[in-house]
Enzyme design. Sequence first.
Site, PDB file in Angstrom:
ATOM      1  N   LYS A 145       1.150  -1.380   0.346  1.00 17.39           N
ATOM      2  CA  LYS A 145      -0.454   0.352   0.157  1.00 17.39           C
ATOM      3  C   LYS A 145       0.834   1.301  -0.239  1.00 17.39           C
ATOM      4  CE  LYS A 145      -4.059   1.947   2.404  1.00 17.39           C
ATOM      5  NZ  LYS A 145      -5.117   2.209   3.695  1.00 17.39           N
ATOM      6  N   SER A 154      -9.922   1.400   2.528  1.00 18.29           N
ATOM      7  CA  SER A 154      -9.438   2.791   1.550  1.00 18.29           C
ATOM      8  C   SER A 154      -7.830   1.102   0.891  1.00 18.29           C
ATOM      9  CB  SER A 154      -8.257   3.895   2.700  1.00 18.29           C
ATOM     10  OG  SER A 154      -7.436   2.788   3.119  1.00 18.29           O
ATOM     11  N   SER A 175     -10.085  -0.624   7.190  1.00 20.22           N
ATOM     12  CA  SER A 175      -9.016  -0.308   5.632  1.00 20.22           C
ATOM     13  C   SER A 175      -8.504  -1.505   4.728  1.00 20.22           C
ATOM     14  CB  SER A 175      -8.235   0.713   5.562  1.00 20.22           C
ATOM     15  OG  SER A 175      -9.441   2.233   5.897  1.00 20.22           O
TER      16      SER A 175
END
Lengths: 489, 479
Positions: A79, A154, A178
């Site tokens: 990420k 996210s 997330s």
Amino acid sequence: MSLCNLPAHELGKKLRAKEVSSVELTKEFLNRIAEVEPKIGAFVTLCEQAALETAALVDAKIARGETIAPLAGIPGAIKDILCIKGVKTTCSSRILDNFIAPYDATVIAKLKQNDAVFIGKANMDEFAMGSTTETSYFKKTRNPWAPDCTPGGSSGGSAAGVAAGEAAWSLGSDTGGSIRQPAAFTGTVGLKPTYGRVSRYGCVAFASSLDQVGPIARDVTDCALVLNAISGHCEHDSTSYNLAAPDFTKALHPDIKGVKIGVPKEYFGEGLDKAVEEKVRGAIRHLSELGAEIVDVSLPHTEYAVATYYIIAPAEASANLARFDGVKYGYRAPGCRNLIEMTVKTRTQGFGNEVKRRIMLGTYVLSSGYYDAYYNKAMKVRTLIIEDFKKVFGKVDVLACPTAPTTALPLGAMLDPLSIYMLDVYTIPVNMAGLPGISIPCGFSGGKPVGLQLIGRALDEMSVLRAAYTYEQSAGFHKMAAPIGGASA
Amino acid sequence: MKYETIIGLETHVELKTATKCFCSCPAEFGGEPNTHTCPTCTGMPGALPVLNKKVVEFAIKTGLALNCEIQRYNRFDRKNYFYPDLPKGYQISQLFLPICRGGYVDIEVDGTVKRIGITRIHIEEDAGKLVHSGASISDSDFSVVDYNRSSVPLIEIVSEPDLRSPQEARVFMEKLRSILEYIGVSDCKMQEGSLRCDANVSIRPPEQKEFGARSEIKNLNSFRSVQRGIEYEEARQAAVLDEGGRVVQETRTWDEERGVTHSMRSKEEAHDYRYFPDPDLVPFVAEAEWVAKIAETMPELPDARKERLTGRLGLSAYDASGVIARLATADYFDEAMKHTGDAKSVANWILGDISAWLNGNNLEMRDFPIPAENVAAMINLVNKGVLSSKLAKTVFEEMLKSGKAPAEIVREKGLEQISDAGALALAVEKIITANPKSAEDYKAGKDKALGFLVGQVMKETKGRANPEMINKLLREKLS
């Protein structure tokens, strides 16, 4: 079946058996990326060269007959909230679109020691604020199961990348769900470890007291392997637990007899999609059939969790994001004549709407005169939520509930931020209490995956992994491949 | 109208720990810009602070020296504001739970001891430093930032509004400096900013109970500016009131060059720092056992030292205060006392010639080149009658120049005092013969003439004659 659709632990076996080299494997994933990335958009940066270099290094080790780490030579996606030295770390924000991290996050340093291959930086909601990956400055990521739908957020890029076979495993971060929510939306397995189990050093802070780094993978076994690699005390993070982490793969045996699983009634109320409820209740029945004892429990303060979260998280975020001022790194608005203009314009142009909304919210709730009414009150409610869990975990070992109230939503479907905030209603309380939680696929609704969430006591990832593994091995949903990047790809 | 002045001081002290408050970068002053930095102290995305335990130890030590209660449960808060020298956009500080509360310091002004309350002591990190291309920020084309100082540990000592005059404020600051020096937590170099203070100043008519509106004067970085800044401010406020005006609460900055304060911002535009507990740092507990251990390491403090000097060693309170004010001076005194029994002379030398030389050369006691042992030896030579006190000055000068021991200098330069009665009698004879008029004047009752003759004998003997003996001999000869 393509190698790209195998879990990391099986790829590891093939590497050790010399059925495939790490360079071949890495190229295979790069080819998959070339093929599906135009349809998925999981990455903001690709690290092809570095990935191939690490792969070659691992191949050399194998050739020398050295023992390699479980994740060695296996491509994963990171990420873009995590710092990798010398690689762009943007948090999918304009304000960091030119920022090259000067140091490695602790989790990255640990994975490097394991010779893991970083294939690219995954797209995300800007600064992890969002639940659909639509607030990214760069691109929208699509769901490999339904290209017109979001992958959740996210960590949407991390989840979609694994689901589409662009990476064998990935790292996400979970502040209010997330990791788990996008895992649920993409039919992958996502684990948020106990707060403090994994170092946050080098993970760009959204809300420090809630953020936790964790894996997204094709199955529970891979989650345990990644967790083994990244967990443990970190001298750069004073909130990390100062105790040795267990070997999480020891939890991986399909046995749930006598385990008490609590079903919190507040997680099955208004707003829960009927089909999702049906699949989750089916999974709980399945666990019961496998020998678990199912207990109805109550977490009475659940209804305040989202409201409380949207005071605490923005409050912390408003301070955490203050460092992005155009002085030291990142984007600086051009043509400014003085300091105030530079700060204001840089932040106005550098941040997207959702980030600005939360900064303003946080600034407001911390301002003098409102601090007690909002922040202090929210901290008190947080304590009540923690107490709820403590009481329940006196009676049961694991909690089972939906990960999200719906399946993946169509892109652009939710323009109202408040309704997007409700997507995390079942995951937020877990962050508030700092507990470990996992999402595993438990069926489909309209062709889209449904996630089952299992929650454990603080530091008891073992029970969570054990329950998840038992269900996964029996139910078998983890073997299903997404239409894009999956069976038909 | 006559007003009473109310003063409270907020003193910032830079701690001399080896490493910074929240990372392991060196905390020392200076260095090439941005060389003492890391991701944490430059506020890189994702970097986290980790508390330096030594900082807490130094804060506790200070609290104990200032008679504070050490708080068991501690936490850090974020103080949010934007400035380019503040890399994170917030400063890690303590607002809600300071490490020390409720202490005091005794100061002595004009012979009267007064107790000044300490409200609290808290820990915080320093900011970086802006370097302007021009003389000031307003006439610079650009400014750059040096983060070497960023996250260097500070403590802020907040006093009660117990001070009543600029002089008291200055004495309080001087007392704080000596205590901090004694316990070794700071080098207290005001010119390097390691000791600096803000003053809250208000005035009120003597019969009024409540405090007047106060102004906070920033940027007081010398003892002189503390006194002058407050003097200026009390006069300014008095003028406002005398003209029938109202003093407004505001923050003012001290302009050392022009000797005035300027308004920075009023209460209305005051910062809202939006303090809240820093979630990156876990709360810490100062265990009683640890505090007790720190207490055991406490050295003799200035007040105790003064008592020792006035008591057993019999110095006057005035001399003792002078000697103990700075640690280096007090240590120099103690070192000299290992080699002589004459406390009074040691104090005189330190407060006289040595201080004068240091001031003249703009140096500090720690830079003084003559070993204390040698000064003591010189005093002993005087006391034994080997060296006249007048020629002791010559020996002192020579010690500064050559660094040689006093006995050696006396021998080499032939400075031994002449106490031989025969030799002195000859000299006296010679001078009387050469100055018949003075001799007559003395005989006629003009006592002053004797002084002249003594001086002549001294000159004749190059200052080596024992003055008492010359006096005696001259009197005998001329009677």
